[in-house]
Design an enzyme around this catalytic site. Sequence first.
Site: not given
Length: 565
Positions: A13, A60, A63, A67, A477, A500, A544, A547
Site C-alpha cells: 500500500e 489509508c 488500515c 487509526h 503491521r 511503516s 503501508c 499510512c
Amino acid sequence: MARIVIDPITRIEGHLRIEAQVDGGRITDAWSSSTMFRGIEKILKGRDPRDAWYWTQRFCGVCTTVHSIASIRAVENALKIKIPPNAQLIRNIIIGIQNVQDHVIHFYHLHALDWVDITSALKADPGASSKLASSISDWPNNSATYFKEVQDRFKAFVASGRLGPFANAYWGHPAYRLPPEANLMAAAHYLEALEWQKDVIKIHAILGSKNPHPQTFLVGGMAIPIDPDSQNALNADKLIEIKRLLKKAQDFVENVYIPDLLAVASYYKDWAAIGGGEGNFLCYGEFTDAGGNQWFPSGVIVNKDITKVLPVDQKKIAEYVDHSWYDYMEGQGKGLHPWNGESEPHYTGPKPPYQFLETDKKYSWVKAPRYNEQPMEVGPLARVLVAYASGHKEAKEAVDMVLGKLGVGPEALFSTLGRTGARGIDCLLNARQTPKWLDELIGNISKGDYRIHANTLWDPSEWPAEASGYGWHEAPRGALGHWIRIKDKAIFNYQAVVPSTWNASPRDAKGQRGPYESALVGTPLADPDKPLEILRTVHSFDPCLACAVHVTDVAGNEMVKVKVC
C-alpha cells in the site's frame, strides 16, 4: 560494486523505493525511500478532538479501523475516560478479525508470489497436488478434481492474454524452489482466500455499519446500540452471524493458512538466517480487558535478547528528520517527541527524472522514529517475540509448534522467514481468541448489561483548559501511536507514528539505518537484474506507505483542493 533500484515496490500500500548497493552477489548497503507526503496531521489542527478518529481513518484505504482505534484511545487517555466492558469487547472483536483478515490477505495476495511461481502451477499434476494437500490438512477442497478445475481456470486466464497482477513478475527465477504440485496448491488457496476474506470481514459491517471505514467508533465507547428486541441494534441474530463468521475465519487459518505457511517455509529454511536486521523490537500490547490487563503484553526487546523484556516508556520516543524531507524549527540533529512533533515539508531531493537519490542527504518523506535513540522493528514478529519472551501461554505453544515442525530453533525468528512465520502465528492466536471475546459479550448481554458508552466527560464544558494524551494500538503491521494535545477544547497538535514509519524509516541523526535498510544488508541476490530476494524481505514487513505519508508534487505545490461544506 553496483547500485540497483526498485521503484516502485509493488504489492504494497503506497509508494516505496529501495536502492541497494550490491557487491559479490550480496547487498552491502540499502536505502528505503517513500516518495509521498502525509499532511492529515495539519488538517486536524483546530478541530474537535471527538472527530479526530473519523479524519485519521483517511490516512489509508487499507488500515481503516486501526487509526480510529488509536485516535479514540488518544482522546480518552487525554480526558481520562474509561469505557464500559461491552465497548471494549466489541473493539476487541473488530480488532481481532481485522488482524486475521489482514494477515491472510498479506500472505496469499501480497507476499506468497515471492515464494510461489504461478507459471509452474500450470505444469503440475493435480493428483500430486491433491496428495500433498491431503498430507498436511483435511480441508474439504483437497481432491484432484478440485485442483484440476483450478489449473484449468489459470490456463484459461493465461490464454486470454490479460494477466493483470501476474503480468510483471520474475517467473522462472532461480530463487523459486517449490515443486509444481506445491505451486498449484498455493495458487488454488490464493483464489480461495479472495472469497474467504470478503465474507469474514462482514463482521465489520455488522459491528461498524460498513467496511472499510467503519462508522460506529466513538470517544467513550461505541455507537452501536445493544437491544435483543430491535432489528436496528446488536441482537441475537447478529451475534449468531458473527459467531458463524468467526468460526469460518478460524477454520481457514487452522486448515489452510498455517499448513500452507509451513509447507512453503520447509523449502526455504535458509531464509531463517537472512533478513534479521538490527534485532530491536517494540510492541505496545493489545486487547485490554475490563481490569485494564492486556492479552498481548507490551514490551521492548533489544539486540535479540529474548531473556529480557523491557517496559515501554512513551517519553523515550522521538522522530528525526535529518534524512527526511522536513524542517524542524530547532534545526537538524534533534529528535522531537510526538506531542511536540512538526510536519513541515521541504523537498530538497533531485528533480525527476533522476537515476539515484542523494542518500547522503535527505532522501525520504518518512521520518525516522527512534526509541531510546535506537531504531525499532514493529509488527507481528515484535508482537510474537514479546509475548513469547513474556511467557504468554498461547504464544509459546504456537511458536514452539511452528519451530518444531520446521525443525529450527528460536533464533530462526530473527529473519525474513521468521517474520513471515510470526505473522501466521499472530493470525492463529487472533483467530482462536476472538470468539472468546464474543462469548464474553454474549454473557454480559444475557445478564442484562447493555452499556456501550461512558457518558462522563463527553461534554467539552467539563474538559480541562489543556490536556495531552496518547493512544496505542497493535495494528496488523505493528505498533501504531497517536499523540494529541488539546487546548481550549480543540486540537492544538496531532501526530501519528505508524508501523511503516518505524520500519521504513531512513537514517537518523547518528546515521543508524531503519529496519528495512538493516534487514536487507547481507541478503544474497541470485540475479541483481531481477532482485526477487529484496521483495521477499521488504514484503515480510507488509509495508503501508500510505499510512506513513500523503501526496504532493516535487515543488510542494497544492495538487487538489477539497471544500468541506
